[in-house]
Scaffold this active site. Structure first.
Site, PDB file in Angstrom:
ATOM      1  N   ASP A 427     -19.224  66.541   9.321  1.00 43.12           N
ATOM      2  CA  ASP A 427     -20.191  66.745   8.250  1.00 43.12           C
ATOM      3  C   ASP A 427     -21.577  66.866   8.891  1.00 43.12           C
ATOM      4  O   ASP A 427     -21.760  66.548  10.065  1.00 43.12           O
ATOM      5  CB  ASP A 427     -20.127  65.539   7.302  1.00 43.12           C
ATOM      6  CG  ASP A 427     -21.153  65.623   6.191  1.00 43.12           C
ATOM      7  OD1 ASP A 427     -21.359  66.714   5.659  1.00 43.12           O
ATOM      8  OD2 ASP A 427     -21.773  64.585   5.879  1.00 43.12           O
ATOM      9  N   ARG A 802     -21.907  75.643   2.545  1.00 44.99           N
ATOM     10  CA  ARG A 802     -21.677  75.685   1.099  1.00 44.99           C
ATOM     11  C   ARG A 802     -20.218  75.389   0.766  1.00 44.99           C
ATOM     12  O   ARG A 802     -19.612  76.042  -0.079  1.00 44.99           O
ATOM     13  CB  ARG A 802     -22.092  77.052   0.539  1.00 44.99           C
ATOM     14  CG  ARG A 802     -23.571  77.359   0.558  1.00 44.99           C
ATOM     15  CD  ARG A 802     -24.347  76.381  -0.286  1.00 44.99           C
ATOM     16  NE  ARG A 802     -25.723  76.821  -0.533  1.00 44.99           N
ATOM     17  CZ  ARG A 802     -26.713  75.995  -0.788  1.00 44.99           C
ATOM     18  NH1 ARG A 802     -26.478  74.689  -0.783  1.00 44.99           N
ATOM     19  NH2 ARG A 802     -27.919  76.434  -1.033  1.00 44.99           N
ATOM     20  N   ASP A 828     -19.819  60.751   6.528  1.00 40.57           N
ATOM     21  CA  ASP A 828     -20.423  59.499   6.060  1.00 40.57           C
ATOM     22  C   ASP A 828     -20.386  59.319   4.555  1.00 40.57           C
ATOM     23  O   ASP A 828     -20.762  58.254   4.052  1.00 40.57           O
ATOM     24  CB  ASP A 828     -21.889  59.437   6.514  1.00 40.57           C
ATOM     25  CG  ASP A 828     -22.767  60.403   5.725  1.00 40.57           C
ATOM     26  OD1 ASP A 828     -23.861  60.006   5.300  1.00 40.57           O
ATOM     27  OD2 ASP A 828     -22.349  61.567   5.538  1.00 40.57           O
TER      28      ASP A 828
END
Length: 1127
Positions: A427, A802, A828
């Site tokens: 991420d 996206r 996270d």
């Protein structure tokens, strides 16, 4: 008072009848009646329905359709512990195998007593049983404490106290500050005065988050207290069946024939705690194991490492080899019996029983060769893994002082898996970046305010792939001061409205902070972006003061003017819409306005072209792209004015959707989309989120280690590319950007990209792939999925922007299903959970977005930079250690089994045992156990500093060079050779030749004692040859094991036991002959010489990278010592 509770049977249970229960309770005369009506009609809905009022009874009728509130998390009971635990342990093939051996040992065909086998198996089972019992007893004590906690329940006479376990559906419970909720409840009313109907809860027991969440009651019930709760007569609550989803709740409450929607905002979940609120009232709707807390306490499916799966396959091969050895030995025995035994009249063999004796002899050899399967391997692996996770958890180099957290290994099954990672899916926000948002810039009506961050990591120069520089931003210069304040003219109505929208279009809760004595307002929200926007408005004099379910108050012009906006509706953010809206009535104009903020892809397509100036819109869009190209997170702010008639018509649809039980989310999405269109764009914002410390160096090192890194983010494509360049993910790569509008277009783009890469030389050019979420959805089509994977394998790095949480997990699936490589996902937030659980290894970062990712992960760290040490150091060490452990176990067990085989060649495969029963018992438990455990815990082939300096050393683990068929069969071949040397050397010394001055030759047990002693020395000294870093623990266990063997063997030989009287004084007689020591020395040297020679030749003439790195380490440490000595 009365309570009517009805429940429609859950459709997922697929029952073919509908049960309706009406419960009437009259507290005055303590009458309780139950009626059950059963008919054959299938259920038409999937929800619970309960009539609640204050006089909930203590009735805990066992015929109630609802579960009671008693919980149990234990795995066993006193009666089921032994049978259930034994059943689970014997589901493991190795334990079942040794149980079979134990049964054979109790039959006449066994040449050995059953005692050693029983003790071996018993110890293995006992260790596991003690561990399970200890853990389950702690669960039992915890359950008992929870079930007997007291809660205050509202009755006609006032409050009564009930144990948590006695609460039932429909009870109205009074909760005070800092008390936990005993069941899932619907919030009725609170004591909050600043924000009516609001309360704050802490969910750390549920998801690990310590920041407070806000809940709010319906205004229609918020007036309720103990005095007027009886007005709830005939009030009906209907809700969905119990579900796992912690973030969703659909229900409705009917008061005086008027129905109101119930959402997650009114749900109080068991185990969470009321904070900063004096008290509240809530009605119980889910109890016991139907509460969301208990539904989510189910164990996460365990993951098994690739090494363990490989080991299990090898175990099957070993069992097949053992079966062939037993068969061969039985047939050899049959042949010798026919040729030799038939002439031995004293054996009294009967010719017609050859078949029976051959089958019997087969199982005899099964018992004799049973040690070829290492019974203690699994137990030893578990012990080693536990110590390995202790090493990870206590590593000070992965300690984060700001949050006072160490790394946390949440499972021990995947320690070695960290040493074989080839793909990392990461991420961005909160993982690569700090998730500490700071408002930097905005563009209102075409005019730019603020300045870009001056740190070079966030700037894309004119020569970049996007060819966009900071100087290109209209109204902003690269020379602007980093801390330059926003200078906004609020006499311009558009500017004032823009920042008012930032202050009110959010889910931020203002709290009065009296800790500093100044009574400052503190803002709390689950979104750091919203906090940044509200703080930006606050710094400019637009202050969010308070909010209630129906209004929100802001102060403008530095507090000189107070505006109270009436909240008509809030359309909450969803991952599908990627926007949130608030519908308010403006206090100054009395207009109904829809304010919306969201991603550009969810706002720009819904603009009204007639209400937006084309030239200004073009400037806004250009600045939007330039903000994102410079690493800022962007949001679009829009508005729409509607008439009262338009709102009334839409409101009816919205209310109908909001009170529906089935498919509420999809209905709400559809109704929300109807309102969110024809916007006028007010402006765009740019928020800075800096990279975490040393992210760039960490990614560079991991790439050098041969690991492919994919970044999966929900950010705009330009922002993602900029971050990719900043953190070295896309440096020195030619970037391929794929954005297509159909499956066919994507198929063509992928094939063109593959052809382009194939036409280039891999040595001269490398590629990075960037793809957006919309295009990625087309890649999941069966037509493109394989081609997309093929393209990604040709790229060094991949960025997907996206993307939704589902798309993240699907990207991991595509790679995981098509390769044997180990995948690792790190994130996270809650949106990363599906990705973390899908990958072979999940890493959670304890950041600003809570701890959902940590709770779903296998390992937890506090900073991305610690991933380097976790993977390259701990992962590599643990993988190599366990590879050595497995190979060594098969080596030493094969040696002990083959000694029995070689002995059988002298006994004509009659089935005589070579070993003393007590010695073979101590072989695995005492004499060879501790050295390999120490090696598995602390052995280091090279210092960790050199692993960071030479990250390419990690590749040998990725390629499986430490444990493959070549390595395994090398150890097996070495075991065969060593066993032959040990047996035939000792056999020739103690059988064929004189052993003392009297001319006596050694008997069978003298040969056994001599051979077993040589076996112990060869096995332990073989381990000493592979030690790379000697420590006191290595010396203590290796040399200590040999010393302990000598002491115990001497004591055992001295003590006379009827059970093993044949071994009395045997060992002492053996060591009393000088030739024993000569033969022992010669046997050890000849046995270990090939292993040493192979190691020497490979290191000096065919060196691997690790050999070179070890020589560099040795040289540098020698030079350091010389410098210290000279000084």
């Amino acid at each position: 008072m009365s309570m009517n509770i009805s429940e429609c049977i859950k459709s997922k249970l697929k029952r073919k009848c509908k049960i309706k229960t009406n419960r009437k309770i009259e507290i005055n005369n303590q009458i309780s009646t139950e009626t059950l009506n059963v008919n054959s009609t299938p259920p038409s809905t999937n929800h619970n329905s309960s009539n609640s009022n204050s006089n909930s009874s203590n009735n805990t009728d066992i015929h109630s359709p609802f579960k009671n509130n008693w919980i149990s998390t234990t795995k066993y009971t006193i009666l089921t512990f032994i049978p259930k635990n034994l059943f689970e342990q014997f589901c493991r093939v190795a334990n079942l195998y040794f149980l079979f051996i134990l049964v054979l040992c109790h039959t006449p065909i066994s040449p050995v007593a059953p005692g050693p086998s029983a003790i071996n198996l018993g110890i293995v089972l006992l260790i596991n049983a003690i561990k399970e019992a200890y853990e389950d007893f702690h669960r039992y004590k915890s359950d008992k404490k929870i079930n007997h906690q007291l809660a205050k329940v509202v009755t006609k006479e006032g409050f009564i106290e009930k144990c948590w376990k006695d609460l039932i559906v429909g009870d109205i419970v009074y909760i005070e500050n800092e008390q936990q909720f005993p069941a899932d409840m619907v919030l009725l009313s609170t004591s909050s005065e600043l924000s009516a109907g609001h309360c704050y809860i802490e969910t750390s027991n549920l998801d690990g988050e310590t920041n407070l969440k806000c809940k709010q009651s319906l205004l229609e019930t918020n007036h309720l207290t103990i005095d007027n709760i009886p007005t709830l007569d005939s009030t009906i609550i209907e809700c969905e069946s119990p579900t796992l989803n912690l973030n969703k709740f659909d229900g409705r409450i009917t008061i005086n024939k008027t129905t109101y929607p119930l959402t997650i905002d009114q749900l109080l979940i068991r185990g969470t705690t009321l904070m900063n609120t004096k008290h509240l009232y809530g009605v119980v709707i889910y109890t016991g194991h139907e509460t969301k807390y208990m539904l989510n306490t189910m164990a996460t499916p365990s993951k098994r490492s690739k090494l363990e799966r490989t080991m299990n396959k090898i175990l099957i091969y070993v069992l097949i080899v053992e079966a062939l050895l037993c068969l061969g030995s039985a047939m050899a025995g049959f042949a010798f019996e026919k040729t030799v035994g038939i002439n031995s009249f004293y054996l009294a063999l009967k010719q017609h029983h050859y078949g029976v004796r051959t089958v019997s002899r087969f199982f005899t050899f099964v018992v004799l060769y049973s040690t070829i399967v290492p019974i203690s391997l699994y137990v030893t692996m578990e012990i080693v893994r536990v110590f390995q996770i202790v090493s990870i958890n206590k590593d000070k180099k992965m300690y984060h002082s700001e949050t006072n957290t160490f790394a946390n290994a949440r499972t021990s099954n995947l320690n070695e898996e960290l040493g074989q990672v080839e793909y990392i899916f990461s991420d961005k926000t909160g993982t690569l970046t700090r998730n500490e948002m700071e408002f930097r810039m905005c563009c209102i009506n075409g005019q730019v305010f603020g300045s870009l961050p001056c740190e070079k990591n966030f700037l894309v120069g004119p020569g970049s792939v996007l060819n966009i520089s900071q100087e290109n931003i209209e109204g902003c210069s690269a020379k602007d001061n980093y801390t330059k304040p926003l200078n906004v003219d609020f006499t311009v109505a558009e500017n004032l409205e823009f920042f008012i929208v930032l202050a009110i279009c959010n889910t931020v809760i203002p709290e009065m902070d009296n800790n500093d004595g100044c009574g400052q307002i503190k803002y709390s929200s689950s979104s750091p972006d919203e906090i940044a926007l509200v703080n930006a408005s606050l710094n400019l004099g637009i202050k969010l003061v308070s909010r209630t379910p129906n209004s929100i108050c802001v102060c403008v012009n530095g507090g000189q003017e107070e505006r109270v906006y009436t909240i008509l509706n809030i359309l909450e953010f969803s991952s599908d819409r990627k926007r949130m809206s608030i519908i308010v009535k403006d206090p100054t104009t009395n207009e109904i306005i829809v304010y919306c903020k969201g991603a550009d892809t969810s706002i720009l397509p819904y603009l009204n072209n007639s209400s937006n100036d084309e030239k200004i819109l073009k400037i806004q869009e250009d600045n939007l792209n330039k903000f994102s190209c410079n690493g800022l997170r962007t949001l679009c702010i829009a508005k729409k004015v509607i008439t009262q008639q338009e709102y009334d018509a839409w409101s009816l649809l919205y209310k109908e959707a909001s009170i529906s039980i089935s498919e509420r989310d999809s209905k709400m999405e559809a109704v929300s989309t109807e309102m969110e269109n024809n916007f006028t764009l007010l402006g765009v914002t740019g928020i800075e989120d800096k990279l975490q410390e040393n992210v760039t160096g960490t990614i560079s090192t991991l790439l050098d280690a041969g690991i492919k890194i994919w970044m999966l983010t929900g950010d705009k494509q330009e922002t993602a590319i900029n971050i990719g360049l900043s953190c070295q993910l896309l440096n020195d790569l030619e970037i391929l950007i794929i954005n297509d509008q159909s499956i066919q277009d994507l198929n063509v783009s992928i094939k063109n990209a593959i052809d382009k890469i194939k036409s280039e030389s891999p040595a001269t050019k490398q590629y990075g792939l960037v793809i957006d979420g919309k295009t990625l959805a087309y890649a999941f089509n069966s037509t493109n999925e394989q081609d997309f994977y093929d393209l990604t394998t040709m790229c060094k790095s991949v960025i997907c922007c996206r993307v939704t949480p589902f798309q993240k997990s699907e990207v991991v699936r595509i790679v995981k299903d098509r390769t044997t490589s180990i995948t690792l996902a790190i994130g996270d937030g809650a949106n990363d959970v599906s990705m973390i659980q899908k990958a072979h290894i999940g890493i959670g970062i304890s950041g600003k977005e809570g701890r959902q990712a940590v709770l779903a992960s296998d390992f937890a760290i506090s900073q991305f930079r610690f991933l380097e040490r976790l993977v390259l150091v701990h992962g590599r060490y643990n993988y190599k250690r366990l590879c050595l452990l497995i190979c060594y176990f098969f080596f030493k067990n094969l040696m002990s089994s083959l000694l029995q085989l070689w002995f059988s060649t002298n006994t004509l495969f009659s089935g005589q045992t070579f070993y003393d029963a007590v010695n073979i018992l101590g072989y695995n438990l005492v004499f060879t156990s501790l050295p390999i455990i120490v090696m598995g815990v602390i052995e280091k082939d090279i210092d960790s500093v050199y692993l960071k300096r030479f990250p390419a050393l990690y590749k040998e683990c990725q390629l499986g060079k430490c444990f493959n068929h070549k390595v395994f069969w090398y150890w097996i071949g070495l075991g065969i050779y060593c066993s032959a040397v040990v047996y035939f050397f000792t056999c020739n010394v103690f059988v064929e030749g004189p052993t003392n001055s009297g001319g006596k030759v050694g008997g069978m047990w003298h040969t056994s004692a001599s051979g077993f002693t040589a076996l112990i020395f060869v096995v332990n000294l073989r381990l000493a040859l592979v030690v790379n870093s000697w420590t006191p623990y290595h010396h203590l266990t290796i040399w200590g094991s040999l010393i302990v063997y000598g002491i115990l063997e001497t004591c055992y030989s001295l003590i006379y036991l009827n059970y093993t009287s044949y071994f009395h004084m045997v060992f002492l007689n053996v060591v009393g002959d000088p030739i024993f020591f000569i033969s022992l020395l010669l046997t050890v040297i000849v046995s270990l010489l090939p292993a040493y020679s192979v190691s020497y030749i490979k290191r000096n003439y065919f060196p691997e990278p690790i050999d070179v790195a070890q020589e560099i380490q040795r040289y540098e440490k020698t030079m350091e010592k010389k410098k210290m000595y000279n000084v």
